[in-house]
Motif scaffolding. Structure first.
Motif, short mmCIF file in Angstrom:
data_model
loop_
_atom_site.label_atom_id
_atom_site.label_comp_id
_atom_site.label_asym_id
_atom_site.label_seq_id
_atom_site.Cartn_x
_atom_site.Cartn_y
_atom_site.Cartn_z
N ILE A 7 -9.39 -2.00 13.28
CA ILE A 7 -8.54 -3.01 14.13
C ILE A 7 -8.50 -4.36 13.59
O ILE A 7 -7.31 -5.01 13.37
CB ILE A 7 -8.95 -2.95 15.58
CG1 ILE A 7 -8.65 -1.67 16.05
CG2 ILE A 7 -8.23 -4.05 16.38
CD1 ILE A 7 -9.20 -1.25 17.66
N ALA A 8 -9.57 -4.71 13.26
CA ALA A 8 -9.69 -6.30 12.62
C ALA A 8 -8.81 -6.17 11.39
O ALA A 8 -8.23 -7.19 10.90
CB ALA A 8 -11.01 -6.76 12.64
N ARG A 9 -9.05 -5.21 10.32
CA ARG A 9 -8.39 -5.12 9.16
C ARG A 9 -6.86 -4.99 9.29
O ARG A 9 -6.22 -5.28 8.80
CB ARG A 9 -8.96 -3.82 8.67
CG ARG A 9 -8.17 -3.60 7.05
CD ARG A 9 -8.80 -2.25 6.32
NE ARG A 9 -7.99 -0.91 7.04
CZ ARG A 9 -7.00 -0.59 7.13
NH1 ARG A 9 -6.05 -1.55 5.94
NH2 ARG A 9 -6.45 0.52 7.42
N LYS A 14 -1.44 -7.30 9.16
CA LYS A 14 -0.19 -7.53 9.99
C LYS A 14 0.42 -8.98 9.59
O LYS A 14 1.49 -9.32 9.27
CB LYS A 14 -0.31 -7.41 11.43
CG LYS A 14 0.82 -7.57 12.13
CD LYS A 14 0.60 -7.28 13.66
CE LYS A 14 1.48 -7.34 14.71
NZ LYS A 14 1.19 -7.08 15.95
N SER A 15 -0.70 -9.99 9.42
CA SER A 15 -0.16 -11.43 9.38
C SER A 15 0.19 -11.47 7.81
O SER A 15 1.07 -12.35 7.51
CB SER A 15 -1.29 -12.39 9.80
OG SER A 15 -2.52 -11.96 8.82
N THR A 16 -0.75 -10.85 6.90
CA THR A 16 -0.12 -10.88 5.56
C THR A 16 1.23 -10.36 5.23
O THR A 16 1.91 -10.84 4.84
CB THR A 16 -1.24 -10.20 4.61
OG1 THR A 16 -2.58 -10.69 4.90
CG2 THR A 16 -0.89 -10.11 3.31
N ARG A 17 1.64 -9.40 5.97
CA ARG A 17 2.83 -8.64 5.80
C ARG A 17 4.04 -9.31 6.38
O ARG A 17 5.13 -9.56 5.73
CB ARG A 17 2.64 -7.10 6.30
CG ARG A 17 1.93 -6.04 5.25
CD ARG A 17 1.94 -4.86 5.84
NE ARG A 17 1.09 -4.02 5.36
CZ ARG A 17 0.14 -3.03 5.61
NH1 ARG A 17 0.20 -2.88 7.16
NH2 ARG A 17 -0.72 -2.58 4.90
N SER A 97 -3.62 -4.99 2.46
CA SER A 97 -3.86 -4.36 3.35
C SER A 97 -4.96 -4.76 4.24
O SER A 97 -5.59 -3.99 4.97
CB SER A 97 -3.77 -2.89 3.13
OG SER A 97 -2.65 -2.51 2.61
N GLY A 98 -5.18 -5.93 4.33
CA GLY A 98 -6.47 -6.41 5.03
C GLY A 98 -7.87 -6.29 4.56
O GLY A 98 -8.85 -6.65 5.11
N TYR A 99 -8.03 -5.59 3.18
CA TYR A 99 -9.33 -5.40 2.66
C TYR A 99 -9.83 -6.64 1.99
O TYR A 99 -8.69 -7.39 1.60
CB TYR A 99 -9.01 -4.53 1.61
CG TYR A 99 -8.72 -2.91 2.08
CD1 TYR A 99 -9.38 -2.29 2.82
CD2 TYR A 99 -7.66 -2.40 1.73
CE1 TYR A 99 -9.10 -1.18 3.59
CE2 TYR A 99 -7.10 -1.22 2.14
CZ TYR A 99 -7.95 -0.74 3.05
OH TYR A 99 -7.47 0.55 3.38
N ARG A 100 -10.99 -6.89 1.70
CA ARG A 100 -11.45 -8.19 0.99
C ARG A 100 -10.86 -7.98 -0.27
O ARG A 100 -11.04 -6.94 -1.18
CB ARG A 100 -12.94 -8.14 1.09
CG ARG A 100 -13.32 -8.44 2.27
CD ARG A 100 -14.86 -8.49 2.65
NE ARG A 100 -15.46 -9.20 1.38
CZ ARG A 100 -16.89 -8.90 0.91
NH1 ARG A 100 -17.43 -7.93 1.57
NH2 ARG A 100 -17.21 -9.46 0.02
#
Length: 119
Positions: A7-9, A14-17, A97-100
């Motif tokens: 969920i955190a990822r 979402k914010s990046t996109r 995609s939220g990954y580091r």
């Protein structure tokens, strides 16, 4: 992966996109699983996939010892850059995609840059 981590990822993704959507450029999106790595280049409006590559493809698998290491990620990055440039895409926004930005994700991004994509 626990539900909370995912969920955190997805929240980070979402914010990046949303930011990438405002830029109005093609988007290089990455999906990482335990076994494989997938990369897709989407059009600036996000409606069509222009190019794709993954560790499932035979031309990517050739010569790899494993599908889930940095070498495999680098090969996927080179292939996606080659396909995107063939489709006329020079510059993309990197959607991790939220990954580091670390490990396989970094290896893919560096190989795509070496392949001629500008982030």
């Amino acid at each position: 992966m626990s539900v909370e981590k995912n969920i955190a990822r997805l929240r980070r993704a979402k914010s990046t996109r949303a930011h990438i959507r405002n830029l109005g450029v093609a988007r290089l999106s990455v999906l990482r699983t335990g076994q494989h790595l997938y990369a897709q280049v989407f059009s600036s409006d996000g409606s069509t996939v222009i190019a794709s590559a993954s560790t499932l493809q035979a031309d990517v698998k050739d010569g790899l010892k494993s599908n889930k290491n940095k070498d495999a990620a680098a090969k996927v990055g080179r292939v996606i850059a080659e396909k995107a440039r063939a489709a006329g895409i020079e510059a993309v926004a990197f959607d991790r995609s939220g990954y580091r930005y670390h490990g396989r994700i970094k290896a893919l991004a560096d190989a795509a840059r070496e392949g001629g994509l500008k982030f």
